[in-house]
Design an enzyme around this catalytic site. Structure first.
Site, short mmCIF file in Angstrom:
data_model
loop_
_atom_site.label_atom_id
_atom_site.label_comp_id
_atom_site.label_asym_id
_atom_site.label_seq_id
_atom_site.Cartn_x
_atom_site.Cartn_y
_atom_site.Cartn_z
N GLU A 166 -19.72 -52.37 -17.54
CA GLU A 166 -20.61 -51.23 -17.34
C GLU A 166 -22.04 -51.75 -17.25
O GLU A 166 -22.54 -51.99 -16.17
CB GLU A 166 -20.44 -50.22 -18.49
CG GLU A 166 -21.06 -48.88 -18.18
CD GLU A 166 -20.53 -47.78 -19.10
OE1 GLU A 166 -21.10 -46.69 -19.06
OE2 GLU A 166 -19.55 -48.01 -19.84
N GLU B 65 -21.99 -47.30 -30.34
CA GLU B 65 -21.94 -46.21 -29.38
C GLU B 65 -21.40 -44.93 -30.03
O GLU B 65 -21.92 -43.84 -29.79
CB GLU B 65 -21.04 -46.61 -28.21
CG GLU B 65 -20.86 -45.55 -27.15
CD GLU B 65 -19.98 -46.02 -26.01
OE1 GLU B 65 -20.13 -45.50 -24.89
OE2 GLU B 65 -19.15 -46.94 -26.23
#
Length: 870
Positions: free
Chosen positions: A465, A742
């Site tokens: 990502e 996260e």
């Protein structure tokens, strides 16, 4: 009074990553006062520019400008031309007297126009990298100098990322140049003084180009060639010798190209280096390159070259492992004790054919690397040895996010360290207090910023990502700008945000934009226009203005800000509200949302959409006022008021039911001012009702602590901050976190790792290095220690000192290296109360507010102060 002693510690000209050149035709000028006197205030200044250091030729002046600011003064006189050298000096009228002139600052312009480039982009004929990850092309050129160089400039760029040497010496220690920008719209170049590397007689220059972000794999779909098929090099060296001869070395078809030991290089996957393919000596003159082929002149997309303004990427630290273990297969797992972004550097000795395989991961599972969280990123470096010599090896053109590394080899490992890599921004903020867990929280935030500020502000540094997500960046912008000087870094990224805006003004969800496969109804849903993400267009420039007094970014981004707000306005109906219907990320990763559906937050996404619509309109109106655009100021402030009023009318009963609803109503000014104290009370009750457990996601979390403290609910704020149960900031610390996570529960209370599968997708979404939730750190500076800039005079020209001690804390301190100089506060318990020592830099004013008298401000001039308070 006598003349104030000042040396104007530095003059900062323009915004450039390069101390050698500036990239603007009319760069702004900033300076810093240094004085042994107290209460030093600038009343006026004069900036002079000349063609000589003696200021006896082509002399121009700003005239006397009445201003207290030392930030971004306008460039006097005519615009710079390419390669032009001028000299700048400043003096200030301080406390009724003029200072001496500052030291003279030499200013040299870079190549400011396309016509300045005579170099031609070169690539490899029949480049196999077009079809697959392949060996990196190596370009070389020999040239002769009749005498030593008196001045030289190497201007260099690439499609891909480059490494350049001259006469077997690296030109720079920088990595991943020219960085990641919206390549189809602009590409950076770097400038180096290479005089010390040149010599009389034969010389050689070589350039290696890796795929990087230009042609390498991007996103979870592993797209390649997003920005182009061909990697290429572009270099222009301009040399003046002692004999007066001017020599130019430019890339063209007369350069030679081949491949060497770097057989593959990809940011996600890692590198393959085979030393059996090494061509020893190619970086020096006299190398036999008769087997190499001529480079191919190609059509590179270099129409919009600009001098790089984001700080260069470097190795900034080396970390030795704290432990290592061997497994049954013979490999060794090293624990570096810190989750970081970077790579390994090793000393190794083996024999021909030995393979050294390096694998990376953030966490272990059952004693082994948990690489499932990387998804499709291999994060693996492989080296093949060619002989028995001792080698120092490190991967080039890749980086990994890891705490643990596994080394699998039969060769002897002599030494291994982890090298920390990030954009080399100056550290400006420091915070510490008597609570070691809060100090660790600050440290974890800092480490996640380092790991994710690599050319662009990414979400994470480890998996497939690593994109410039706008929602993460806007949430973290104020914190980022307090810990590091990231003005140039974020200002550069904002230019790409504007360039990548969609034709209707929608802002992309991540910048630079990369088309990505989507599980939503249409690709457009994933391209841009999402609330709290697209609002980076307004929030980030305002954060830079607050932290650094950066009007330049407001000017540069103003059209982009207008386009974003006009886009939102175009989506609204007759009630000034944007109706529901489109997918929204909403309060992403609300801890009460289903783990596989992180967008299903408690707070209504339609409410959040309109709250951020109102906020962006308000920030745009305020920016218009700063820039002297009175008509725009009035229009957008009225728009903000209308949207806020409609949002309040529709959701006022629902707002007090969620922490995010309350926090946005207060901090984004949705609730009428008369209602905000009541909303803050509801928020405090919500915090108490869950015993301080966090109940907010990416959008609500940065706002909840400021909303509580704005109305004096510090007990609730500290309950939230100091909670050690999941979900909570200190829960992560208790679980051994060394960076921000996260997900609040990335590591579950039973020690298992959150599965993190997204609904309808095979993608696991669990990262142990995301900075977004570290946004609380700026609250720690501004409310625990008590130091913050005041928007009325931004950039810490006026500083608010407002500590709010908690009974569990006995002391706290924080400092920020501001544009005016070092500002700091340290308070500690003292005789039944507290005593604070405060430092205010020359040119700044401080205002002290004690917790017990929040309506009373004590004015302080520059210098040292001690205050006692209850």
């Amino acid at each position: 009074m006598g003349k104030v002693v000042t040396s104007l510690v530095y003059i900062r000209v323009g915004r450039s990553a390069d101390t050698l050149i500036v990239g603007q035709r009319r760069p702004f000028v900033s300076w810093q006062l240094q004085s042994s006197d107290s209460n030093v205030l600038q009343e006026a200044y004069e900036v002079q520019v000349a063609s000589t250091a003696e200021f006896d030729c082509n002399f121009v002046t700003s005239g006397i400008v009445q201003s207290s600011s030392v930030i971004q003064a306008q460039w006097p006189g005519t615009s710079l031309k390419s390669r032009e050298v001028r000299y700048v000096r400043v003096k200030a009228f301080v406390n009724g007297d003029w200072t001496s002139w500052s030291a003279v600052k030499r200013v040299e312009a870079g190549l400011l126009a396309g016509k300045d480039w005579r170099a031609i982009p070169i690539g490899m004929p029949n480049d196999p990298g077009i079809d697959e990850i392949a060996p990196a092309p190596v370009f070389r050129k020999e040239f002769i100098l009749d005498s030593s160089a008196t001045q030289s400039r190497l201007y260099v760029s690439s499609q891909g990322i480059f490494s350049v040497t001259i006469n077997d010496q690296p030109v720079t220690d920088e990595l991943f140049n020219p960085g990641w920008t919206s390549y189809k719209k602009r590409i950076a170049y770097r400038t180096y003084d290479v005089s010390s590397l040149l010599r009389t007689g034969p010389n050689a220059i070589s350039i290696v180009v890796g795929d990087g972000w230009f042609r390498g794999q991007l996103t979870w779909a592993l797209y390649r060639k997003v920005f182009g098929d061909h990697v290429s090099a572009l270099a222009q060296m301009e040399i003046t010798t002692t004999s007066g001869k001017k020599v130019e070395v430019i890339t063209d078809k007369n350069w030679k190209v081949s491949t060497c030991e770097l057989r593959a290089a990809d940011i996600y996957d890692g590198v393959l280096v085979d030393f059996n393919k090494e061509q020893i000596g190619y970086q020096a003159s006299g190398f036999d390159d008769s087997s190499w082929v001529n480079a191919e002149e190609i059509e590179g997309n270099f129409a919009s070259l600009f001098p790089m303004t984001s700080p260069p990427i470097r190795v900034t630290a080396s970390i030795s492992p704290i432990s290592h273990t061997e497994d049954s297969s013979g490999s060794t797992i090293y624990d570096f004790g810190q989750n970081l972004a970077g790579h390994l550097r090793m000393k190794i000795k083996g024999k021909r054919g030995d393979r050294v395989t390096l694998r990376h991961a953030e966490v272990l599972k059952d004693g082994q690397l948990n690489r499932a969280l990387l998804r499709r990123a291999k994060a693996e470096d492989i080296f093949v040895l060619s002989d028995e010599r001792e080698l120092e090896i490190t991967p080039n053109f890749t980086f990994h996010g890891f705490r643990y590394a596994e080394i699998d080899t039969n060769a002897e490992i002599i030494d291994v360290v982890a090298e920390v890599v990030h954009s080399d921004m100056p550290r400006i903020g420091n915070f510490e207090c008597s609570n070691t867990m809060l100090n660790k929280l600050h440290s974890n935030t800092l480490w996640s910023q380092r790991a994710n500020f690599i050319s662009v502000p990414t979400d994470c540094p480890q998996r497939d990502e690593r994109l410039g997500w706008t929602g993460d960046a806007q949430a973290f912008a104020s914190t980022a700008s307090t810990i590091y000087d990231c003005e140039g870094f974020l200002a550069s990224w904002m230019l790409d945000l504007a360039l990548d805006q969609l034709p209707d003004g929608a802002v992309c969800n991540y910048v630079p934009y990369v088309p990505a496969a989507s599980d939503f109804d249409s690709p457009r849903d994933f391209a841009g226009g999402r609330a709290g993400w697209g609002d980076a267009a307004t929030i980030v420039p305002w954060a830079l203005y607050e932290a650094y007094g950066d009007k330049e970014t407001l000017r540069d981004q103003y059209d982009s800000m207008v386009r974003w707000v006009e886009y939102l306005e175009s989506k609204s109906d007759a009630t000034d509200l944007i109706p529901p219907g489109e997918f929204q990320f909403g309060d992403w990763l609300d801890p009460d949302a289903p783990a596989n559906k992180p967008w299903l937050a408690k707070c209504d996404s339609a409410y959040i959409t309109n709250a951020f619509f109102a906020y962006s309109a308000r920030l745009l109106g305020q920016s218009a006022a700063v820039l002297g655009k009175e008509a725009d100021h009035q229009y957008y402030m009225e728009l903000a008021d209308r949207v806020s009023a409609s949002t309040w009318k529709k959701w006022q009963l629902e707002i007090p039911t969620t922490a995010t609803g309350c926090a946005t109503a207060i901090e984004l000014e949705i609730a009428p001012e008369s209602e905000r104290a009541s909303i803050a009370k509801s928020l405090a009750k919500l915090v108490d009702s869950v015993n301080g457990r966090i109940s907010t996601g990416f959008l609500g979390t940065p706002l909840v602590m400021p909303a509580l403290s704005r109305y004096g609910h510090f007990d609730a704020a500290y309950k939230l901050l100091l909670n050690e149960e999941v979900p909570g900031w200190l829960y992560q610390i208790k679980r051994g976190a060394t960076s921000m996570w996260e997900r609040w529960d990335a590591l579950l209370p039973d020690g298992e790792i959150q599965q993190g599968d997204l609904d309808g997708s095979s993608n696991t979404m669990v990262s142990f290095n995301h900075y977004a939730y570290g946004a609380v750190t700026v609250w720690m500076y501004r409310n625990i220690a008590g130091i913050s800039p005041m928007i009325e005079r931004p950039g810490y020209e006026e500083i608010l000192f407002a500590p709010n001690p908690h009974p569990s804390l006995t002391w706290a301190r924080a400092s920020v290296e501001t544009r005016f100089g070092l500002a700091s506060i340290e308070w500690k318990e003292y005789e039944g109360g507290y005593k604070a020592d405060i430092e205010i830099p020359a040119g700044s004013i401080g205002w002290f507010v004690a917790p017990s008298s929040s309506d009373e401000r004590i004015r302080m001039g520059s210098g040292s102060h001690t205050v006692e308070f209850k």
